[in-house]
Design a protein around this motif. Structure first.
Motif, PDB file in Angstrom:
ATOM      1  N   PRO A   1      -4.614  16.057 -19.038  1.00 41.72           N
ATOM      2  CA  PRO A   1      -4.516  14.640 -19.409  1.00 41.72           C
ATOM      3  C   PRO A   1      -3.093  14.232 -19.782  1.00 41.72           C
ATOM      4  O   PRO A   1      -2.635  13.156 -19.404  1.00 41.72           O
ATOM      5  N   SER A   2      -2.384  15.097 -20.511  1.00 43.87           N
ATOM      6  CA  SER A   2      -1.012  14.783 -20.913  1.00 43.87           C
ATOM      7  C   SER A   2      -0.088  14.668 -19.709  1.00 43.87           C
ATOM      8  O   SER A   2       0.705  13.728 -19.603  1.00 43.87           O
ATOM      9  N   ASP A   3      -0.176  15.632 -18.790  1.00 46.22           N
ATOM     10  CA  ASP A   3       0.678  15.587 -17.599  1.00 46.22           C
ATOM     11  C   ASP A   3       0.364  14.361 -16.751  1.00 46.22           C
ATOM     12  O   ASP A   3       1.265  13.744 -16.174  1.00 46.22           O
ATOM     13  N   PHE A   4      -0.916  14.017 -16.686  1.00 40.61           N
ATOM     14  CA  PHE A   4      -1.312  12.877 -15.862  1.00 40.61           C
ATOM     15  C   PHE A   4      -0.763  11.568 -16.430  1.00 40.61           C
ATOM     16  O   PHE A   4      -0.150  10.769 -15.708  1.00 40.61           O
ATOM     17  N   ILE A   5      -0.957  11.349 -17.722  1.00 39.24           N
ATOM     18  CA  ILE A   5      -0.522  10.089 -18.330  1.00 39.24           C
ATOM     19  C   ILE A   5       0.989  10.053 -18.531  1.00 39.24           C
ATOM     20  O   ILE A   5       1.668   9.102 -18.107  1.00 39.24           O
ATOM     21  N   LYS A   6       1.526  11.092 -19.177  1.00 42.51           N
ATOM     22  CA  LYS A   6       2.948  11.061 -19.543  1.00 42.51           C
ATOM     23  C   LYS A   6       3.857  11.308 -18.345  1.00 42.51           C
ATOM     24  O   LYS A   6       4.747  10.504 -18.045  1.00 42.51           O
ATOM     25  N   ASP A   7       3.664  12.438 -17.681  1.00 37.19           N
ATOM     26  CA  ASP A   7       4.601  12.835 -16.621  1.00 37.19           C
ATOM     27  C   ASP A   7       4.431  12.016 -15.344  1.00 37.19           C
ATOM     28  O   ASP A   7       5.421  11.622 -14.721  1.00 37.19           O
ATOM     29  N   LEU A   8       3.190  11.792 -14.961  1.00 40.71           N
ATOM     30  CA  LEU A   8       2.956  11.118 -13.685  1.00 40.71           C
ATOM     31  C   LEU A   8       2.979   9.592 -13.826  1.00 40.71           C
ATOM     32  O   LEU A   8       3.828   8.911 -13.246  1.00 40.71           O
ATOM     33  N   LEU A   9       2.033   9.055 -14.614  1.00 38.10           N
ATOM     34  CA  LEU A   9       1.910   7.605 -14.678  1.00 38.10           C
ATOM     35  C   LEU A   9       3.082   6.940 -15.400  1.00 38.10           C
ATOM     36  O   LEU A   9       3.650   5.956 -14.913  1.00 38.10           O
ATOM     37  N   PHE A  10       3.450   7.468 -16.559  1.00 38.47           N
ATOM     38  CA  PHE A  10       4.460   6.788 -17.373  1.00 38.47           C
ATOM     39  C   PHE A  10       5.887   7.079 -16.904  1.00 38.47           C
ATOM     40  O   PHE A  10       6.687   6.164 -16.731  1.00 38.47           O
ATOM     41  N   ASP A  11       6.211   8.357 -16.693  1.00 36.95           N
ATOM     42  CA  ASP A  11       7.589   8.716 -16.352  1.00 36.95           C
ATOM     43  C   ASP A  11       7.921   8.525 -14.877  1.00 36.95           C
ATOM     44  O   ASP A  11       9.036   8.116 -14.549  1.00 36.95           O
ATOM     45  N   LYS A  12       6.971   8.813 -14.001  1.00 38.54           N
ATOM     46  CA  LYS A  12       7.279   8.725 -12.562  1.00 38.54           C
ATOM     47  C   LYS A  12       6.987   7.352 -11.972  1.00 38.54           C
ATOM     48  O   LYS A  12       7.806   6.791 -11.249  1.00 38.54           O
TER      49      LYS A  12
ATOM     50  N   ILE B   1       0.847  -1.185   0.000  1.00 34.75           N
ATOM     51  CA  ILE B   1       0.000   0.000   0.000  1.00 34.75           C
ATOM     52  C   ILE B   1       0.887   1.241   0.000  1.00 34.75           C
ATOM     53  O   ILE B   1       1.751   1.391   0.870  1.00 34.75           O
ATOM     54  N   TYR B   2       0.679   2.116  -0.969  1.00 33.01           N
ATOM     55  CA  TYR B   2       1.384   3.399  -1.018  1.00 33.01           C
ATOM     56  C   TYR B   2       0.367   4.499  -0.756  1.00 33.01           C
ATOM     57  O   TYR B   2      -0.655   4.585  -1.440  1.00 33.01           O
ATOM     58  N   ASP B   3       0.647   5.345   0.219  1.00 30.95           N
ATOM     59  CA  ASP B   3      -0.289   6.410   0.583  1.00 30.95           C
ATOM     60  C   ASP B   3       0.066   7.757  -0.039  1.00 30.95           C
ATOM     61  O   ASP B   3      -0.623   8.749   0.201  1.00 30.95           O
ATOM     62  N   SER B   4       1.132   7.800  -0.822  1.00 28.63           N
ATOM     63  CA  SER B   4       1.512   9.042  -1.503  1.00 28.63           C
ATOM     64  C   SER B   4       2.414   8.702  -2.685  1.00 28.63           C
ATOM     65  O   SER B   4       2.996   7.605  -2.756  1.00 28.63           O
ATOM     66  N   LEU B   5       2.552   9.649  -3.586  1.00 25.46           N
ATOM     67  CA  LEU B   5       3.418   9.464  -4.755  1.00 25.46           C
ATOM     68  C   LEU B   5       4.884   9.357  -4.364  1.00 25.46           C
ATOM     69  O   LEU B   5       5.684   8.736  -5.072  1.00 25.46           O
ATOM     70  N   GLU B   6       5.239   9.947  -3.225  1.00 23.78           N
ATOM     71  CA  GLU B   6       6.631   9.925  -2.785  1.00 23.78           C
ATOM     72  C   GLU B   6       7.065   8.520  -2.357  1.00 23.78           C
ATOM     73  O   GLU B   6       8.264   8.215  -2.333  1.00 23.78           O
ATOM     74  N   GLU B   7       6.110   7.663  -2.024  1.00 22.09           N
ATOM     75  CA  GLU B   7       6.447   6.342  -1.500  1.00 22.09           C
ATOM     76  C   GLU B   7       6.722   5.311  -2.589  1.00 22.09           C
ATOM     77  O   GLU B   7       7.357   4.297  -2.332  1.00 22.09           O
ATOM     78  N   ILE B   8       6.228   5.554  -3.797  1.00 25.78           N
ATOM     79  CA  ILE B   8       6.308   4.527  -4.834  1.00 25.78           C
ATOM     80  C   ILE B   8       7.523   4.751  -5.735  1.00 25.78           C
ATOM     81  O   ILE B   8       7.842   5.883  -6.108  1.00 25.78           O
TER      82      ILE B   8
END
Length: 325
Positions: free
Chosen positions: A116-127, A15-22
């Motif tokens: 949508p671009s920042d969400f998919i590309k920057d967050l989900l795919f790159d991070k 379980i990850y409770d924030s983006l910093e944990e994953i």
């Protein structure tokens, strides 16, 4: 990051409770959404997510949000949303489905403005990283839900990930959705709601002190307060319920309503009379599973008439228990 262990199935989920944990990991297959209720339609997606990840020797990751986006972004023309599953309830169900990882993204108004671009590309795919995404038939994403399936296909071509979209699941010509289940529960259509959920609707909460009126008429009740004020209580009335306390399960009857016979401030309350049970459980957290709607809430002329009706309800509930054993 933390681990959740589901005692019955002995399954661990990260379980990850924030983006910093994953940590970044491209060897993931993901799905994204609110997944409120984790109904049969959701399970179609999540079972496929788990199967595809195992087949590809990758990790299955569900990315969801807390609080529910509609709690944060309240439509002024609609009533406040009532959620079907709080965070802990959601984790427990997900663990039973064999999902490897769950990320709860803290949902804020600022986060909702992400394109949508920042969400998919920057967050989900790159991070976060992934190689395939599995989505539902109506999946939208990004600021004002402006990202759609066609945009996702274009992102996949550019970045090199695959997409699989699952068709809508129907029951009696009604698309299974969190919205339709909320409506059914509010209208006391419990059996239909439970069928769409693929499990019994439940409310978890702490047992708090009440007026103890039930004890004086021979029916002591546990007053259950959900930790999330947005948790949906089924429509007012009397129900046959199962009650899980620790690792033990009991049966009982619950009343949801304003207790018109004995006065109330008008706020709905969940009170549970647990059959053949006399332990002190104040301040403990229990789970109440709703099995069957029995009758609507009534106002009686006297406590004696109330007591007589509760006796009938108890007999009715005990006769129905055999159906669920």
């Amino acid at each position: 990051m933390r681990f959740f262990r589901l005692t019955v199935f002995y399954i661990h989920v990260k379980i990850y409770d924030s983006l910093e944990e994953i940590n970044y990991n491209k060897n993931r297959i993901i799905s994204v959404g609110s997944f409120d209720g984790i109904h049969k339609g959701h399970k179609e997606i999540l079972n496929l997510l788990s199967e595809e990840a195992a087949k590809s020797e990758m990790s299955s990751l569900l990315i969801t949000f807390y609080p529910h986006p509609q709690v944060v972004i309240q439509n002024p023309n609609k009533d406040s949303i009532r959620i079907l599953t709080d965070k802990n309830e959601k984790i427990r169900i997900l663990a039973s489905l064999g999902i490897d990882e769950v990320l709860f993204i803290p949902f804020t108004k600022d986060f909702s403005m992400m394109s949508p671009s920042d969400f998919i590309k920057d967050l989900l795919f790159d991070k976060i990283g992934f190689s395939k995404i599995i989505i539902g038939y109506d999946h939208l994403f990004g600021n004002e839900r402006s990202g759609d399936y066609n945009q996702l296909l274009n992102f996949g071509k550019d970045l090199g990930f695959s997409i699989q979209r699952i068709a809508a699941l129907e029951a009696d010509n009604i698309v299974i959705s969190s919205t339709s289940i909320r409506k059914m529960l509010s209208e006391n259509r419990l059996q239909e709601a439970n069928y769409m959920l693929g499990q019994r609707y439940e409310v978890s909460g702490k047992v708090i002190a009440g007026q103890q009126l039930g004890r004086t008429i021979g029916f002591p009740t546990a007053n259950v307060l959900p930790p999330n004020p947005n948790k949906l209580l089924p429509g007012n009335g009397v129900y046959l319920v199962g009650v899980i306390i620790g690792n033990e399960k009991f049966y009982g009857m619950a009343n949801i309503g304003t207790r018109p016979t004995v006065s109330s401030d008008g706020s709905p309350l969940l009170e549970v009379n647990i059959f053949d049970f006399d332990k002190d459980i104040y301040e403990q957290t229990i789970r109440v599973e709703f099995y069957r709607y029995i009758r609507e809430e009534e106002k009686f002329d006297s406590l004696d008439k109330l007591k007589a009706q509760i006796e009938k309800d108890k007999t009715n509930c005990k006769n129905l228990i055999q159906m669920f054993l």
